[in-house]
Scaffold this motif. Structure first.
Motif, short mmCIF file in Angstrom:
data_model
loop_
_atom_site.label_atom_id
_atom_site.label_comp_id
_atom_site.label_asym_id
_atom_site.label_seq_id
_atom_site.Cartn_x
_atom_site.Cartn_y
_atom_site.Cartn_z
N ASP A 1 56.99 66.30 47.37
CA ASP A 1 57.89 66.37 46.22
C ASP A 1 57.26 65.68 45.01
OD1 ASP A 1 59.75 67.69 47.72
OD2 ASP A 1 61.05 65.95 48.05
N PRO A 2 57.68 66.06 43.81
CA PRO A 2 57.24 65.33 42.62
C PRO A 2 57.65 63.86 42.72
CG PRO A 2 58.32 67.38 42.01
CD PRO A 2 58.55 67.20 43.48
N PHE A 3 56.81 62.99 42.29
CA PHE A 3 57.06 61.55 42.21
C PHE A 3 57.02 60.83 43.56
CE2 PHE A 3 59.77 63.28 38.65
CZ PHE A 3 58.84 63.02 37.65
N TYR A 4 56.78 61.56 44.67
CA TYR A 4 56.77 60.89 45.97
C TYR A 4 55.72 59.77 46.00
CZ TYR A 4 56.01 60.01 50.95
OH TYR A 4 55.85 59.40 52.18
N VAL B 1 56.43 55.65 46.30
CA VAL B 1 55.91 54.82 47.39
C VAL B 1 55.02 53.70 46.83
CG1 VAL B 1 54.37 54.80 49.39
CG2 VAL B 1 56.07 56.62 49.14
N GLU B 2 54.19 54.03 45.85
CA GLU B 2 53.29 53.02 45.26
C GLU B 2 54.08 51.91 44.60
OE1 GLU B 2 49.16 53.17 42.78
OE2 GLU B 2 50.85 54.30 41.90
N GLU B 3 55.10 52.26 43.83
CA GLU B 3 55.91 51.25 43.15
C GLU B 3 56.66 50.37 44.14
OE1 GLU B 3 56.28 50.34 39.96
OE2 GLU B 3 54.74 51.74 39.28
N LEU B 4 57.16 50.96 45.20
CA LEU B 4 57.83 50.18 46.23
C LEU B 4 56.85 49.20 46.88
CD1 LEU B 4 59.98 52.94 47.98
CD2 LEU B 4 60.84 51.06 46.57
N GLY B 5 55.61 49.64 47.07
CA GLY B 5 54.59 48.75 47.64
C GLY B 5 54.30 47.58 46.72
N THR C 1 64.61 47.34 42.84
CA THR C 1 64.53 48.53 43.69
C THR C 1 65.34 49.68 43.08
OG1 THR C 1 64.34 47.12 45.66
CG2 THR C 1 64.84 49.44 46.02
N ALA C 2 66.51 49.35 42.54
CA ALA C 2 67.36 50.36 41.90
C ALA C 2 66.67 50.96 40.67
CB ALA C 2 68.70 49.76 41.52
N LYS C 3 65.98 50.13 39.91
CA LYS C 3 65.28 50.63 38.72
C LYS C 3 64.16 51.60 39.10
CE LYS C 3 66.23 46.62 35.76
NZ LYS C 3 65.63 45.45 35.06
N ILE C 4 63.44 51.27 40.17
CA ILE C 4 62.38 52.17 40.64
C ILE C 4 62.99 53.48 41.14
CG2 ILE C 4 60.64 52.49 42.46
CD1 ILE C 4 60.12 49.45 42.27
N SER C 5 64.09 53.39 41.87
CA SER C 5 64.76 54.59 42.38
C SER C 5 65.26 55.47 41.24
CB SER C 5 65.93 54.19 43.29
OG SER C 5 65.47 53.44 44.40
N GLU D 1 55.95 48.36 55.78
CA GLU D 1 56.25 49.71 56.27
C GLU D 1 57.75 49.94 56.33
OE1 GLU D 1 56.19 52.16 60.48
OE2 GLU D 1 54.79 50.49 60.23
N HIS D 2 58.48 48.94 56.84
CA HIS D 2 59.92 49.07 57.01
C HIS D 2 60.62 49.14 55.64
CE1 HIS D 2 63.30 48.28 60.02
NE2 HIS D 2 63.89 48.63 58.88
N PHE D 3 60.17 48.31 54.70
CA PHE D 3 60.77 48.29 53.37
C PHE D 3 60.62 49.65 52.68
CE2 PHE D 3 60.33 47.43 48.75
CZ PHE D 3 61.62 46.99 48.50
N ILE D 4 59.41 50.19 52.73
CA ILE D 4 59.18 51.50 52.11
C ILE D 4 59.93 52.59 52.86
CG2 ILE D 4 57.43 53.25 51.60
CD1 ILE D 4 55.47 50.93 51.06
N GLY D 5 59.88 52.55 54.19
CA GLY D 5 60.58 53.55 55.00
C GLY D 5 62.08 53.53 54.79
N ARG D 6 62.65 52.34 54.65
CA ARG D 6 64.09 52.23 54.40
C ARG D 6 64.46 52.95 53.11
NH1 ARG D 6 68.19 53.04 52.90
NH2 ARG D 6 70.06 51.74 52.71
N ASN D 7 63.68 52.76 52.08
CA ASN D 7 63.98 53.41 50.80
C ASN D 7 63.71 54.91 50.84
OD1 ASN D 7 64.79 51.30 48.63
ND2 ASN D 7 63.16 50.31 49.78
#
Length: 252
Positions: free
Chosen positions: A215-218, A222-226, A151-155, A198-204
């Protein structure tokens, strides 16, 4: 961008998807510090949308909730409507507007890392009664977890302002030994978080550094988190390793 503005436009996400706190643990802990004092007063500083404030209010104590962000405070006020012992104020951690020597316990849930520590310490000294305490609280993702590491790497890839998850992971650089006058008590409790997609993506997305719609990269974020959720989920849910850390001490 100042810390107050970092969550503008994210108040609903924050309220819906930020994790709560173990009720039984805090009922016992706050009861330990309040004792038999019927007039015990908590100042909940940086109250946000009131996730922790509500927990404390259900214990029954008097609370002054401080939140400078208008979006957050509007949800906080709505949440506290049925709690007559709670007062919500538009003020900052460093200048609360609370009367001198009027508070028994200051709580800060998931917010101390945004404060100017020396100015906040001075304000704590002003508003606390004799023998008053400060309680700093974090839900902290377990950084040894592979899920949290990914998750940190995606962020880091999609969030230009990402500098690591807040809270316990960076606790050493928060200077708590300097903030507390004579050391502090540290309580640590495992608090794993069960989330659907939904909760996992929303939390991030509720994080201060995360992009908002438009925003750029939004969309990529979201896709990568999914994809990450799908990789680790079982029966439609995921368990995010998380620990609760609480630090309590005096500043006078």
């Amino acid at each position: 961008m100042n810390s107050e503005a970092k969550f503008s436009g994210k108040s609903t996400l924050y309220d819906h998807y930020r994790p709560g706190y173990p009720k039984r643990f805090f009922k016992e802990l706050i009861s330990e510090y309040s004792g038999s004092n019927d007039h015990f007063v908590i100042a909940d500083i940086g109250a946000g949308t009131g996730i922790f404030t509500e927990l404390a209010a259900n214990i029954g104590t008097n609370i002054i909730a401080i939140e400078p962000n208008d979006d957050m405070r509007s949800i906080l006020k709505a949440r506290m409507e049925d709690f007559k012992q709670v007062t919500c104020l538009d003020a900052s951690a460093e200048n609360t507007g609370i009367a001198d020597n009027s508070v028994d316990l200051i709580t800060v849930a998931q917010a101390f890392h945004w404060f100017e520590a020396d100015a906040f310490k001075k304000e704590c000294r002003r508003i606390l009664r004799k023998n008053g305490q400060v309680m700093l609280i974090w839900n902290s993702r377990d950084h040894t977890s592979q899920l949290n590491s990914e998750t940190a790497k995606i962020s880091k890839r999609y969030c230009p302002n990402f500098q690591g998850f807040s809270g316990g992971i960076n606790i050493d650089r928060l200077g708590l030994q300097h903030f507390f006058t004579n050391g502090y008590e540290h309580y640590a409790v495992s608090n794993p978080l069960k989330m659907n997609k939904e909760h996992f993506i929303g939390r991030n997305l509720s994080a201060s550094y995360s992009p908002q719609k438009g925003d750029p990269f939004y969309d990529e974020f979201v896709e990568e988190l999914g994809f990450l959720f799908d990789k680790y989920s079982k029966d439609g849910n995921i368990i995010v390793p998380n620990d609760l850390h609480v630090y309590v001490g005096a500043v006078i």
